[in-house]
Design an enzyme around this catalytic site. Structure first.
Site, PDB file in Angstrom:
ATOM      1  N   LYS A 194       0.911  -1.243  -0.088  1.00 15.68           N
ATOM      2  CA  LYS A 194      -0.025   0.001  -0.064  1.00 15.68           C
ATOM      3  C   LYS A 194       0.961   1.201  -0.068  1.00 15.68           C
ATOM      4  O   LYS A 194       1.961   1.222   0.705  1.00 15.68           O
ATOM      5  CB  LYS A 194      -0.777   0.018   1.401  1.00 15.68           C
ATOM      6  N   SER A 195       0.341   2.470  -0.638  1.00 16.33           N
ATOM      7  CA  SER A 195       1.276   3.377  -0.626  1.00 16.33           C
ATOM      8  C   SER A 195       1.288   3.888   0.643  1.00 16.33           C
ATOM      9  O   SER A 195       0.373   4.253   1.645  1.00 16.33           O
ATOM     10  CB  SER A 195       0.667   4.755  -1.388  1.00 16.33           C
ATOM     11  N   ASN A 244     -13.042   4.654  -5.787  1.00 13.95           N
ATOM     12  CA  ASN A 244     -12.394   4.534  -4.398  1.00 13.95           C
ATOM     13  C   ASN A 244     -12.009   5.912  -4.111  1.00 13.95           C
ATOM     14  O   ASN A 244     -11.537   6.803  -4.722  1.00 13.95           O
ATOM     15  CB  ASN A 244     -11.278   3.580  -4.252  1.00 13.95           C
ATOM     16  N   MET A 264     -10.406   6.021  -0.563  1.00 11.05           N
ATOM     17  CA  MET A 264      -9.903   5.431   0.483  1.00 11.05           C
ATOM     18  C   MET A 264      -9.089   6.548   1.391  1.00 11.05           C
ATOM     19  O   MET A 264      -9.191   6.588   2.671  1.00 11.05           O
ATOM     20  CB  MET A 264      -8.930   4.373   0.257  1.00 11.05           C
ATOM     21  N   LEU A 287      -5.888   6.894   1.692  1.00  7.35           N
ATOM     22  CA  LEU A 287      -4.461   6.392   2.157  1.00  7.35           C
ATOM     23  C   LEU A 287      -4.490   5.913   3.225  1.00  7.35           C
ATOM     24  O   LEU A 287      -3.513   6.478   4.309  1.00  7.35           O
ATOM     25  CB  LEU A 287      -3.440   7.581   2.083  1.00  7.35           C
ATOM     26  N   ASN A 295       4.583   7.134  -5.701  1.00  2.85           N
ATOM     27  CA  ASN A 295       3.159   7.283  -6.098  1.00  2.85           C
ATOM     28  C   ASN A 295       3.019   8.926  -6.287  1.00  2.85           C
ATOM     29  O   ASN A 295       2.948   9.652  -5.338  1.00  2.85           O
ATOM     30  CB  ASN A 295       2.219   6.925  -5.158  1.00  2.85           C
ATOM     31  N   CYS A 315      -1.829  10.049  -6.382  1.00  6.64           N
ATOM     32  CA  CYS A 315      -3.008   9.636  -5.274  1.00  6.64           C
ATOM     33  C   CYS A 315      -4.163  10.833  -5.366  1.00  6.64           C
ATOM     34  O   CYS A 315      -3.854  11.673  -5.330  1.00  6.64           O
ATOM     35  CB  CYS A 315      -2.582   9.298  -4.139  1.00  6.64           C
ATOM     36  N   LYS A 346       4.317   5.952 -10.282  1.00 10.20           N
ATOM     37  CA  LYS A 346       2.967   5.749 -10.487  1.00 10.20           C
ATOM     38  C   LYS A 346       2.278   6.888 -11.091  1.00 10.20           C
ATOM     39  O   LYS A 346       2.181   8.189 -10.284  1.00 10.20           O
ATOM     40  CB  LYS A 346       2.200   5.048  -9.499  1.00 10.20           C
TER      41      LYS A 346
END
Ligand code: DHB
Length: 309
Positions: free
Chosen positions: A45-46, A69, A71, A73, A125, A128, A162
């Site tokens: 996971k990031s 999503n 989420m 983070l 990443n 996000c 990413k």
């Protein structure tokens, strides 16, 4: 036995499909589940400097075609993943740390810590979509390249980034050429589309709670968008850096399309949310059957082998 192996420099994937960061990779238990599955690598996971609870639920919704999503983070923080990595090495597959930050100094801090641990690669990443009020770093291409250039000088590990979907060929060209000149080893294409939603017509409300119900769009609808990004990125980078294709991978045929488009491997997100790590057994079976049917002797020779008509 058919050889499905591909590699990005020293990262060697026995099977070129594994989890996309974000899915099934937050706890040690989930990460071990990937280790025990047919996934060709384990991506965390990031991770952020400090642990985070993430956004309020409901923060992930599906229908047949898409996932959304928001989420926010949720993760256990960099120290947790640094403590996990030694044990994960027993699975004998590449372990990639996904790192994220809300500022350049956050990213530096997390990078410095993971760089000292036996991760095989680091995925930065920069895409996000879910933190309220923050913009997606990777839409500022010069800033992203500046950050990555600095990180590159600080590590001998395999480093990737990413990226989000871009809307213009010129943006993909600028990023691809920039990454090649810096010496970044791979690009993961693509993160979810930053602005998606699902409306529930019965309740006349958004299905998801955070950020007005709008978050990262994934699933089957993302595949044509992601494939086009992979094709253009492969073209502009002249095949000089690895590509991990992400978006709507649900079958062995999907993996093959990404390979033809120029990807070295693929990340699986929505299908892994839906079916869990056993999805990699299914994907491996379908992919191997397809290679047999198509009489493919060298998978690597198929990377970027797409014909343009
Ligand atoms: C989250 C979503 C992403 O698409 C990503 O790349 C990282 C984190 C999240 O909301 O947790």
């Amino acid at each position: 036995m058919i050889d499905t192996h591909t590699d990005i420099k020293d990262l060697s994937f026995n099977f070129p499909a594994f989890n996309a960061s974000g899915v099934w990779c937050t706890s040690n238990q989930e990460l071990s589940g990937l280790g025990m599955s047919e996934a060709g690598a384990i991506v965390t996971k990031s991770m952020t400097v400090m642990p985070r609870e993430g956004n309020a639920k409901t923060r992930m919704v599906f229908n047949d075609l898409i996932s959304v999503n928001g989420m926010g983070l949720p993760n256990h923080g960099v120290d947790y993943y640094c403590a996990s990595v030694k044990q994960l090495r027993s699975f004998k597959k590449p372990i990639i740390a996904s790192i994220v930050g809300f500022s350049e100094s956050d990213i530096d801090l997390v990078f410095e810590k993971v760089n000292k641990q036996p991760f095989d690669g680091i995925e930065v990443n920069l895409s996000c979509p879910n933190v309220s009020g923050k913009s997606v770093f990777a839409y500022d291409i010069p800033l992203s390249l500046k950050i990555l250039k600095k990180l590159r000088t600080q590590s001998k590990k395999i480093i990737g980034v990413k990226l989000p979907p871009y809307n213009q060929r010129g943006e993909i060209q600028e990023m691809a050429e920039g990454l090649v000149s810096i010496g970044v080893d791979f690009a993961t294409l693509i993160n979810s589309h930053p602005l998606g939603c699902i409306i529930n017509i019965e309740t006349e409300s958004m299905m998801m709670k955070p950020n007005m119900g709008i978050g990262g769009l994934g699933g089957a609808v993302l595949k044509p968008i992601a494939l086009a990004q992979v094709v253009l990125f492969h073209h502009f980078s002249k095949g000089k850096i690895g590509i991990i294709g992400v978006g709507g991978v649900e079958t062995g045929k999907d993996i093959y399309e990404y390979i033809l488009a120029g990807a070295t491997a693929v990340g699986v997100a929505t299908a892994l949310w839906k079916y869990g790590p056993s999805v990699f057994g299914k994907l491996k079976y379908e992919f191997e059957q397809l290679l047999i049917e198509k009489k493919v002797k060298s998978l690597k020779s198929k990377i970027g082998a797409l014909r343009f008509i």
